[in-house]
Design a protein around this motif. Structure first.
Motif, PDB file in Angstrom:
ATOM      1  N   PRO A  66      20.481 -22.494  34.036  1.00 53.05           N
ATOM      2  CA  PRO A  66      19.909 -21.274  34.582  1.00 53.05           C
ATOM      3  C   PRO A  66      19.343 -21.555  35.974  1.00 53.05           C
ATOM      4  CG  PRO A  66      18.419 -22.229  32.973  1.00 53.05           C
ATOM      5  CD  PRO A  66      19.688 -23.031  32.912  1.00 53.05           C
ATOM      6  N   ASP A  67      18.892 -20.515  36.645  1.00 52.53           N
ATOM      7  CA  ASP A  67      18.355 -20.688  37.991  1.00 52.53           C
ATOM      8  C   ASP A  67      17.049 -21.473  37.995  1.00 52.53           C
ATOM      9  OD1 ASP A  67      20.480 -19.282  39.080  1.00 52.53           O
ATOM     10  OD2 ASP A  67      19.426 -17.360  39.009  1.00 52.53           O
ATOM     11  N   THR A  68      16.325 -21.414  36.898  1.00 52.56           N
ATOM     12  CA  THR A  68      15.038 -22.107  36.793  1.00 52.56           C
ATOM     13  C   THR A  68      14.968 -22.829  35.460  1.00 52.56           C
ATOM     14  OG1 THR A  68      14.014 -20.104  35.898  1.00 52.56           O
ATOM     15  CG2 THR A  68      13.825 -20.465  38.286  1.00 52.56           C
ATOM     16  N   PRO A  69      14.116 -23.850  35.333  1.00 51.53           N
ATOM     17  CA  PRO A  69      14.073 -24.628  34.087  1.00 51.53           C
ATOM     18  C   PRO A  69      13.486 -23.854  32.919  1.00 51.53           C
ATOM     19  CG  PRO A  69      12.459 -25.461  35.677  1.00 51.53           C
ATOM     20  CD  PRO A  69      13.255 -24.424  36.380  1.00 51.53           C
ATOM     21  N   THR A  70      13.858 -24.277  31.712  1.00 50.93           N
ATOM     22  CA  THR A  70      13.244 -23.777  30.482  1.00 50.93           C
ATOM     23  C   THR A  70      12.601 -24.967  29.772  1.00 50.93           C
ATOM     24  OG1 THR A  70      15.301 -24.065  29.218  1.00 50.93           O
ATOM     25  CG2 THR A  70      14.935 -21.914  30.254  1.00 50.93           C
ATOM     26  N   TYR A  71      11.633 -24.665  28.907  1.00 49.28           N
ATOM     27  CA  TYR A  71      10.785 -25.710  28.349  1.00 49.28           C
ATOM     28  C   TYR A  71      10.580 -25.538  26.849  1.00 49.28           C
ATOM     29  CZ  TYR A  71       9.480 -26.084  33.300  1.00 49.28           C
ATOM     30  OH  TYR A  71       9.506 -26.208  34.663  1.00 49.28           O
ATOM     31  N   PHE A  72      10.087 -26.610  26.211  1.00 52.52           N
ATOM     32  CA  PHE A  72       9.621 -26.547  24.831  1.00 52.52           C
ATOM     33  C   PHE A  72       8.373 -27.407  24.715  1.00 52.52           C
ATOM     34  CE2 PHE A  72      12.754 -29.942  25.080  1.00 52.52           C
ATOM     35  CZ  PHE A  72      12.167 -30.991  24.396  1.00 52.52           C
ATOM     36  N   ARG A 110      -3.624 -25.468  38.431  1.00 53.11           N
ATOM     37  CA  ARG A 110      -3.334 -24.062  38.137  1.00 53.11           C
ATOM     38  C   ARG A 110      -2.935 -23.382  39.435  1.00 53.11           C
ATOM     39  NH1 ARG A 110      -1.976 -19.494  36.889  1.00 53.11           N
ATOM     40  NH2 ARG A 110      -2.892 -18.194  35.240  1.00 53.11           N
ATOM     41  N   ASN A 111      -1.756 -22.749  39.420  1.00 56.90           N
ATOM     42  CA  ASN A 111      -1.290 -21.948  40.553  1.00 56.90           C
ATOM     43  C   ASN A 111      -1.219 -22.782  41.827  1.00 56.90           C
ATOM     44  OD1 ASN A 111      -0.321 -19.620  41.768  1.00 56.90           O
ATOM     45  ND2 ASN A 111      -2.363 -18.963  42.419  1.00 56.90           N
ATOM     46  N   ILE A 112      -0.432 -23.859  41.763  1.00 56.50           N
ATOM     47  CA  ILE A 112      -0.246 -24.737  42.906  1.00 56.50           C
ATOM     48  C   ILE A 112       1.212 -24.686  43.354  1.00 56.50           C
ATOM     49  CG2 ILE A 112      -2.129 -26.281  42.258  1.00 56.50           C
ATOM     50  CD1 ILE A 112      -0.017 -28.195  41.085  1.00 56.50           C
ATOM     51  N   SER A 113       1.473 -25.104  44.580  1.00 53.42           N
ATOM     52  CA  SER A 113       2.837 -25.137  45.096  1.00 53.42           C
ATOM     53  C   SER A 113       3.483 -26.486  44.787  1.00 53.42           C
ATOM     54  CB  SER A 113       2.825 -24.929  46.610  1.00 53.42           C
ATOM     55  OG  SER A 113       2.257 -26.061  47.252  1.00 53.42           O
ATOM     56  N   PRO A 114       4.819 -26.559  44.838  1.00 47.25           N
ATOM     57  CA  PRO A 114       5.465 -27.864  44.670  1.00 47.25           C
ATOM     58  C   PRO A 114       4.993 -28.884  45.698  1.00 47.25           C
ATOM     59  CG  PRO A 114       7.075 -26.108  44.399  1.00 47.25           C
ATOM     60  CD  PRO A 114       5.804 -25.456  44.879  1.00 47.25           C
ATOM     61  N   GLU A 115       4.694 -28.425  46.901  1.00 46.89           N
ATOM     62  CA  GLU A 115       4.227 -29.338  47.939  1.00 46.89           C
ATOM     63  C   GLU A 115       2.850 -29.909  47.613  1.00 46.89           C
ATOM     64  OE1 GLU A 115       7.463 -27.036  49.120  1.00 46.89           O
ATOM     65  OE2 GLU A 115       5.502 -26.256  48.487  1.00 46.89           O
ATOM     66  N   GLU A 116       2.057 -29.182  46.860  1.00 51.58           N
ATOM     67  CA  GLU A 116       0.728 -29.647  46.472  1.00 51.58           C
ATOM     68  C   GLU A 116       0.724 -30.470  45.194  1.00 51.58           C
ATOM     69  OE1 GLU A 116      -2.195 -26.026  47.828  1.00 51.58           O
ATOM     70  OE2 GLU A 116      -0.764 -25.628  46.199  1.00 51.58           O
ATOM     71  N   ALA A 117       1.797 -30.378  44.406  1.00 52.00           N
ATOM     72  CA  ALA A 117       1.785 -30.907  43.034  1.00 52.00           C
ATOM     73  C   ALA A 117       1.514 -32.398  42.976  1.00 52.00           C
ATOM     74  CB  ALA A 117       3.106 -30.585  42.347  1.00 52.00           C
ATOM     75  N   GLY A 118       1.998 -33.154  43.948  1.00 49.38           N
ATOM     76  CA  GLY A 118       1.796 -34.596  43.917  1.00 49.38           C
ATOM     77  C   GLY A 118       0.331 -34.991  43.896  1.00 49.38           C
ATOM     78  N   ASP A 119      -0.526 -34.142  44.483  1.00 53.95           N
ATOM     79  CA  ASP A 119      -1.962 -34.433  44.509  1.00 53.95           C
ATOM     80  C   ASP A 119      -2.607 -34.256  43.142  1.00 53.95           C
ATOM     81  OD1 ASP A 119      -1.813 -34.919  47.241  1.00 53.95           O
ATOM     82  OD2 ASP A 119      -2.267 -32.846  47.775  1.00 53.95           O
ATOM     83  N   TYR A 120      -1.886 -33.649  42.196  1.00 51.04           N
ATOM     84  CA  TYR A 120      -2.428 -33.377  40.873  1.00 51.04           C
ATOM     85  C   TYR A 120      -1.848 -34.306  39.810  1.00 51.04           C
ATOM     86  CZ  TYR A 120      -4.418 -29.198  42.945  1.00 51.04           C
ATOM     87  OH  TYR A 120      -5.151 -28.337  43.731  1.00 51.04           O
ATOM     88  N   MET A 191       9.925 -33.860  39.914  1.00 49.60           N
ATOM     89  CA  MET A 191       8.636 -33.896  39.215  1.00 49.60           C
ATOM     90  C   MET A 191       7.647 -32.874  39.768  1.00 49.60           C
ATOM     91  SD  MET A 191       9.572 -36.417  37.297  1.00 49.60           S
ATOM     92  CE  MET A 191      10.472 -37.964  37.259  1.00 49.60           C
ATOM     93  N   HIS A 192       7.615 -32.739  41.074  1.00 52.50           N
ATOM     94  CA  HIS A 192       6.674 -31.810  41.692  1.00 52.50           C
ATOM     95  C   HIS A 192       7.007 -30.363  41.342  1.00 52.50           C
ATOM     96  CE1 HIS A 192       5.680 -35.020  44.987  1.00 52.50           C
ATOM     97  NE2 HIS A 192       5.238 -35.351  43.783  1.00 52.50           N
ATOM     98  N   TYR A 193       8.300 -30.052  41.307  1.00 51.25           N
ATOM     99  CA  TYR A 193       8.714 -28.700  40.942  1.00 51.25           C
ATOM    100  C   TYR A 193       8.288 -28.373  39.518  1.00 51.25           C
ATOM    101  CZ  TYR A 193      11.699 -24.583  40.357  1.00 51.25           C
ATOM    102  OH  TYR A 193      12.149 -23.297  40.122  1.00 51.25           O
ATOM    103  N   LEU A 194       8.528 -29.304  38.599  1.00 53.64           N
ATOM    104  CA  LEU A 194       8.197 -29.061  37.192  1.00 53.64           C
ATOM    105  C   LEU A 194       6.704 -28.793  37.005  1.00 53.64           C
ATOM    106  CD1 LEU A 194      10.386 -31.820  35.492  1.00 53.64           C
ATOM    107  CD2 LEU A 194      10.940 -29.394  35.741  1.00 53.64           C
ATOM    108  N   VAL A 195       5.863 -29.599  37.648  1.00 50.51           N
ATOM    109  CA  VAL A 195       4.416 -29.422  37.519  1.00 50.51           C
ATOM    110  C   VAL A 195       4.003 -28.063  38.070  1.00 50.51           C
ATOM    111  CG1 VAL A 195       2.169 -30.252  38.326  1.00 50.51           C
ATOM    112  CG2 VAL A 195       3.890 -31.878  37.519  1.00 50.51           C
ATOM    113  N   ALA A 196       4.492 -27.718  39.257  1.00 55.93           N
ATOM    114  CA  ALA A 196       4.109 -26.447  39.867  1.00 55.93           C
ATOM    115  C   ALA A 196       4.617 -25.263  39.054  1.00 55.93           C
ATOM    116  CB  ALA A 196       4.644 -26.381  41.296  1.00 55.93           C
TER     117      ALA A 196
END
Length: 281
Positions: A66-72, A110-120, A191-196
């Protein structure tokens, strides 16, 4: 790169830092890595896993993403550690390994961008996202019983900080033989995309874990097998398979099945060969 491990030492849970072949506690006590009784390196409030991410796995299933990931979700009761026993319940046959990289959250996100995700992100560890495909016919959507059974989420051996996930090799071994051989560069979403993505609607707390997907060649393992997942720079997670002490109850709930859906998934998604199977072990 610093590596932190949680172990049992003199009957207590102790945080240690790796120093060569030793683990060192805060009070100076040392124990050899080979002698340590490991625990999961973190204590998450939740474990969230992406369904499909590695391109080799997608190609193996002969599908499109799909265009975006799905999770479980894997419940925290499924957590296990380096050296721990993976339980295949009596009456089940289709327990598959899935070597993965686990992302560990370090700050409330919470509500972060992929560019910010590494800091979390606190760091990374090795995971094996085992699946009990005997229950796939009833839980294919939620994956709860497939992926959430007790012991099916080993993490470890340690939490590694300052690790760059790009271009890292991931291999899974069964009884010393390479059975999965992939790279983090084949991930569709990093990894950053998944977290965001998750943090848009689900608050991630320190210690929470995200599993980032497995490469091709997930296959069944059996009691007595030793399964190892090695990720470049993160170490090697080792577990062994055992038979559970009790059978799946027959007086309640869905029962293990061996449909074509179960077999095709457990044996590699070879949809065009349905009905043509290797001999059962």
């Amino acid at each position: 790169m610093p590596e932190y491990r949680r172990i049992l030492l003199d009957g207590a849970v102790v945080e240690t830092v790796r120093d060569g072949d030793d683990l060192v506690a805060g009070d100076g006590r040392r124990v050899a890595v080979a002698d340590a009784q490991h625990l999961p390196p973190v204590v998450p409030s939740k474990v969230i896993a992406v369904h499909l991410n590695h391109r080799s796995r997608v190609d193996e299933f002969q599908i499109g993403l799909p265009d975006t990931p799905t999770y479980f979700h894997k419940p925290t009761s499924s957590l296990n550690s380096h050296g721990g026993a993976i339980v295949r319940p009596e009456g089940c046959k289709w327990l598959n390994y899935e070597g993965e990289v686990a992302i560990v959250i370090g700050r409330t996100a919470r509500n972060i961008s992929p560019e910010e995700a590494g800091d979390y992100i606190a760091g990374y560890t090795v995971a094996n996202d085992y699946g009990l495909h005997d229950f796939r016919d009833t839980d294919a959507g939620s994956m709860l019983r497939v992926k959430g059974a007790d012991t099916l989420c080993p993490l470890g051996p340690g939490l590694v900080t300052d690790w760059d996930f790009r271009g890292k090799q991931l291999r899974t071994y069964v009884n010393g033989e390479v059975v999965q051989d992939g790279s983090t560069d084949e991930m569709t979403w990093d990894m950053h995309y998944l977290v965001a993505d998750i943090a848009r609607t689900i608050t991630l707390y320190p210690g929470d874990v995200l599993l980032s997907g497995t490469p091709a060649n997930s296959r069944p393992v059996h009691p007595g097998d030793v399964v190892e997942v090695e990720v470049e720079g993160l170490g090697r997670l080792t577990n062994h398979i055992v038979t559970g002490p009790t059978a799946i109850r027959t007086d309640v709930g869905a029962q293990p099945t061996e449909s074509e859906e179960v077999l095709s998934t457990a044996l590699g998604g070879d949809w065009e060969f349905r009905g043509i199977r290797p001999p059962k072990r």
